[in-house]
Design an enzyme around this catalytic site. Structure first.
Site, PDB file in Angstrom:
ATOM      1  N   ASP A 140     -27.857 -14.300  -5.517  1.00 37.78           N
ATOM      2  CA  ASP A 140     -27.228 -15.522  -6.006  1.00 37.78           C
ATOM      3  C   ASP A 140     -26.261 -16.024  -4.937  1.00 37.78           C
ATOM      4  O   ASP A 140     -25.140 -15.542  -4.829  1.00 37.78           O
ATOM      5  CB  ASP A 140     -26.493 -15.222  -7.313  1.00 37.78           C
ATOM      6  CG  ASP A 140     -25.554 -16.354  -7.686  1.00 37.78           C
ATOM      7  OD1 ASP A 140     -25.839 -17.497  -7.307  1.00 37.78           O
ATOM      8  OD2 ASP A 140     -24.533 -16.089  -8.347  1.00 37.78           O
ATOM      9  N   LEU A 142     -24.999 -19.702  -2.660  1.00 39.69           N
ATOM     10  CA  LEU A 142     -25.127 -21.154  -2.510  1.00 39.69           C
ATOM     11  C   LEU A 142     -25.982 -21.529  -1.302  1.00 39.69           C
ATOM     12  O   LEU A 142     -26.424 -22.657  -1.184  1.00 39.69           O
ATOM     13  CB  LEU A 142     -23.740 -21.794  -2.386  1.00 39.69           C
ATOM     14  CG  LEU A 142     -23.005 -22.023  -3.711  1.00 39.69           C
ATOM     15  CD1 LEU A 142     -21.627 -22.601  -3.447  1.00 39.69           C
ATOM     16  CD2 LEU A 142     -23.801 -22.940  -4.623  1.00 39.69           C
ATOM     17  N   ASN A 144     -28.858 -20.557  -0.955  1.00 43.55           N
ATOM     18  CA  ASN A 144     -30.234 -20.679  -1.450  1.00 43.55           C
ATOM     19  C   ASN A 144     -30.712 -22.122  -1.472  1.00 43.55           C
ATOM     20  O   ASN A 144     -31.891 -22.393  -1.313  1.00 43.55           O
ATOM     21  CB  ASN A 144     -30.343 -20.119  -2.879  1.00 43.55           C
ATOM     22  CG  ASN A 144     -30.192 -18.608  -2.896  1.00 43.55           C
ATOM     23  OD1 ASN A 144     -30.326 -17.972  -1.856  1.00 43.55           O
ATOM     24  ND2 ASN A 144     -29.910 -18.052  -4.057  1.00 43.55           N
ATOM     25  N   GLU A 256     -21.039 -24.983   1.092  1.00 37.25           N
ATOM     26  CA  GLU A 256     -22.370 -25.070   1.696  1.00 37.25           C
ATOM     27  C   GLU A 256     -22.649 -26.508   2.116  1.00 37.25           C
ATOM     28  O   GLU A 256     -23.350 -26.759   3.109  1.00 37.25           O
ATOM     29  CB  GLU A 256     -23.432 -24.534   0.729  1.00 37.25           C
ATOM     30  CG  GLU A 256     -23.988 -25.521  -0.304  1.00 37.25           C
ATOM     31  CD  GLU A 256     -23.003 -25.859  -1.409  1.00 37.25           C
ATOM     32  OE1 GLU A 256     -21.853 -25.399  -1.357  1.00 37.25           O
ATOM     33  OE2 GLU A 256     -23.374 -26.611  -2.329  1.00 37.25           O
ATOM     34  N   ASP A 257     -22.057 -27.462   1.376  1.00 38.10           N
ATOM     35  CA  ASP A 257     -22.288 -28.868   1.719  1.00 38.10           C
ATOM     36  C   ASP A 257     -21.540 -29.265   2.999  1.00 38.10           C
ATOM     37  O   ASP A 257     -22.056 -30.035   3.810  1.00 38.10           O
ATOM     38  CB  ASP A 257     -21.907 -29.781   0.548  1.00 38.10           C
ATOM     39  CG  ASP A 257     -20.594 -29.386  -0.100  1.00 38.10           C
ATOM     40  OD1 ASP A 257     -19.916 -28.455   0.403  1.00 38.10           O
ATOM     41  OD2 ASP A 257     -20.239 -29.995  -1.113  1.00 38.10           O
ATOM     42  N   SER A 288     -15.545 -28.764  -8.459  1.00 38.22           N
ATOM     43  CA  SER A 288     -14.569 -29.691  -7.906  1.00 38.22           C
ATOM     44  C   SER A 288     -13.460 -30.007  -8.902  1.00 38.22           C
ATOM     45  O   SER A 288     -12.422 -30.529  -8.538  1.00 38.22           O
ATOM     46  CB  SER A 288     -15.246 -30.983  -7.467  1.00 38.22           C
ATOM     47  OG  SER A 288     -15.941 -31.549  -8.537  1.00 38.22           O
ATOM     48  N   SER A 289     -13.681 -29.673 -10.184  1.00 40.35           N
ATOM     49  CA  SER A 289     -12.606 -29.944 -11.139  1.00 40.35           C
ATOM     50  C   SER A 289     -11.702 -28.718 -11.311  1.00 40.35           C
ATOM     51  O   SER A 289     -10.733 -28.761 -12.054  1.00 40.35           O
ATOM     52  CB  SER A 289     -13.184 -30.384 -12.484  1.00 40.35           C
ATOM     53  OG  SER A 289     -14.224 -29.527 -12.854  1.00 40.35           O
ATOM     54  N   HIS A 293      -9.239 -26.667  -5.278  1.00 47.82           N
ATOM     55  CA  HIS A 293     -10.500 -27.023  -4.635  1.00 47.82           C
ATOM     56  C   HIS A 293     -10.263 -27.598  -3.239  1.00 47.82           C
ATOM     57  O   HIS A 293     -10.919 -27.207  -2.280  1.00 47.82           O
ATOM     58  CB  HIS A 293     -11.224 -28.039  -5.514  1.00 47.82           C
ATOM     59  CG  HIS A 293     -12.528 -28.467  -4.946  1.00 47.82           C
ATOM     60  ND1 HIS A 293     -13.597 -27.615  -4.835  1.00 47.82           N
ATOM     61  CD2 HIS A 293     -12.948 -29.650  -4.450  1.00 47.82           C
ATOM     62  CE1 HIS A 293     -14.606 -28.264  -4.305  1.00 47.82           C
ATOM     63  NE2 HIS A 293     -14.251 -29.504  -4.058  1.00 47.82           N
ATOM     64  N   GLU A 295      -7.750 -27.228  -1.241  1.00 47.75           N
ATOM     65  CA  GLU A 295      -7.230 -26.201  -0.307  1.00 47.75           C
ATOM     66  C   GLU A 295      -8.382 -25.433   0.317  1.00 47.75           C
ATOM     67  O   GLU A 295      -8.452 -25.253   1.519  1.00 47.75           O
ATOM     68  CB  GLU A 295      -6.346 -25.201  -1.063  1.00 47.75           C
ATOM     69  CG  GLU A 295      -4.881 -25.558  -1.256  1.00 47.75           C
ATOM     70  CD  GLU A 295      -4.513 -26.996  -0.997  1.00 47.75           C
ATOM     71  OE1 GLU A 295      -4.069 -27.268   0.124  1.00 47.75           O
ATOM     72  OE2 GLU A 295      -4.657 -27.845  -1.891  1.00 47.75           O
TER      73      GLU A 295
END
Ligand SMILES: *[C@@H]1O[C@H](CO)[C@@H](O)[C@H](O)[C@H]1NC(C)=O
Ligand SMILES: *[C@@H]1O[C@H](CO)[C@@H](O)[C@H](O)[C@H]1NC(C)=O
Length: 329
Positions: A140, A142, A144, A256-257, A288-289, A293, A295
């Site tokens: 598992d 990100l 992936n 990952e983005d 993101s909520s 985040h 930081e």
């Protein structure tokens, strides 16, 4: 009726009748011209409307394999959202296949497979149906979502999270933009970075979310939660990007983005392209909520820049809109 006659004068305009109408008009008083004036006005208005309402792009024909794009949906334990996404995106013109990045410990159930497969076939606008595939992962991570996919029919990949929907018209616009710049990332969710300060000799960057982009009007990333990119970046991400970045992404389940944005920017030396599109959020919460985040994202920026040895991201303020929907120049 006088008015009716005059409209005939305008629209059919048979040569023999025109002199007759002119005679009638020239001998008439203002009261007799009035209908003509109102018809002129009406005609001008009609013309204006016709000019403004440009015909909508006819996108009825289905593209054949190799011409469209692949939808890559990243999902995690939200089957209802996944199904909504598949139903929606299968109906977009140009979708060649839908790949679902599956990282849950249990394999997708038969009933889920059947439901999604049916949804894809029923809504498909593609040549010979939309292919639906699960990319199963043992680990598992990100990372992936950017694993290389071997037998992809299309060069273009539309990477999307399972909890956001964009109208097909927006996706098609973004796809056309991508076709004109296939090495670039083209997406709907812009983010920015800026040089905050110098710590000694070191540059320190800060991550800017939506409000920063809104305030400054510039951006240097488009997030892979809704973006087109070339399939070769999957190979670069998985096999050629520095491993320390992939390790970081797995360990902290984040960024990952940003890593993909760095990779594309370092390859092209150019900024991404932001396309205007209305986002419908169908899930309730994402990372993101959660607190802290920004930081964490700032930390990623600085760490990745250190790995690269420089800051590859390039800022821009260009935004693509569909000119058919912009009434003011
Ligand atoms: C669609 O049909 C063509 C020819 O009929 C075939 O070559 C191609 O493999 C098909 N594509 C898919 C995705 O099944
Ligand atoms: C960034 O791009 C340069 C030039 O293409 C390349 O030499 C370098 O290896 C890339 N850096 C990373 C970390 O991939």
């Amino acid at each position: 009726m006088r008015g009716g006659g005059i409209s005939l004068f305008f629209f059919s305009g048979s040569n023999r009748r025109i002199p007759l109408r002119f005679r009638q008009l020239s001998s008439g008083s203002f009261a007799r011209i009035k209908p003509l004036v109102s018809w002129c006005l009406a005609f001008a208005l009609l013309l204006l409307l016709l000019l403004c309402r440009r015909p909508s792009h006819s996108s009825g024909t289905a593209p054949c394999p190799g011409k469209g794009y692949t939808i890559l949906i990243n999902t995690w334990k939200r089957n209802d959202l996944l199904k909504q996404s598949v139903v929606h995106y299968a109906s977009c013109v140009g979708v060649d296949s839908i790949h679902i990045v599956w990282s849950e410990p249990d394999q997708p159930s038969d009933s889920l497979c059947d439901a999604l497969w049916q949804a894809a076939q029923l809504n498909s606008k593609s040549c010979n149906g939309t292919e639906l595939r699960f990319n199963l992962n043992e680990e598992d991570s990100l990372n992936n979502r950017f694993k290389e996919i071997m037998d992809l029919e299309t060069d273009a990949i539309f990477s999307i999270d399972d909890d956001v929907l964009f109208p097909c018209a927006s996706v098609e616009l973004a796809f056309r933009v991508w076709q004109s710049a296939p090495t670039t990332m083209v997406g709907f969710v812009p983010r920015m970075h800026w040089l905050d300060s110098m710590k000694g000799n070191e540059e320190y960057y800060r991550y800017g979310g939506w409000w920063s982009v809104w305030w400054m009007g510039t951006y240097s990333m488009v997030l892979s939660k809704a973006a087109f990119f070339h399939k070769r970046y999957l190979n670069l991400y998985t096999n050629h990007m520095p491993a320390s970045i992939r390790h970081y992404v797995t360990k902290y389940r984040n960024c990952e983005d940003i890593a993909m944005s760095f990779l594309v920017a370092n390859t092209t030396g150019a900024p991404p392209i932001w396309v205007k599109g209305r986002m419908f959020e169908i899930g309730s919460t994402g990372i993101s909520s959660l607190g802290g985040h920004s930081e964490r994202r700032t930390q990623c920026l600085n760490l990745f820049a250190e790995v690269y040895g420089h800051m590859p991201l390039v800022a821009t303020s260009m935004k693509v809109i569909d000119s058919r929907h912009s009434w003011l120049w």
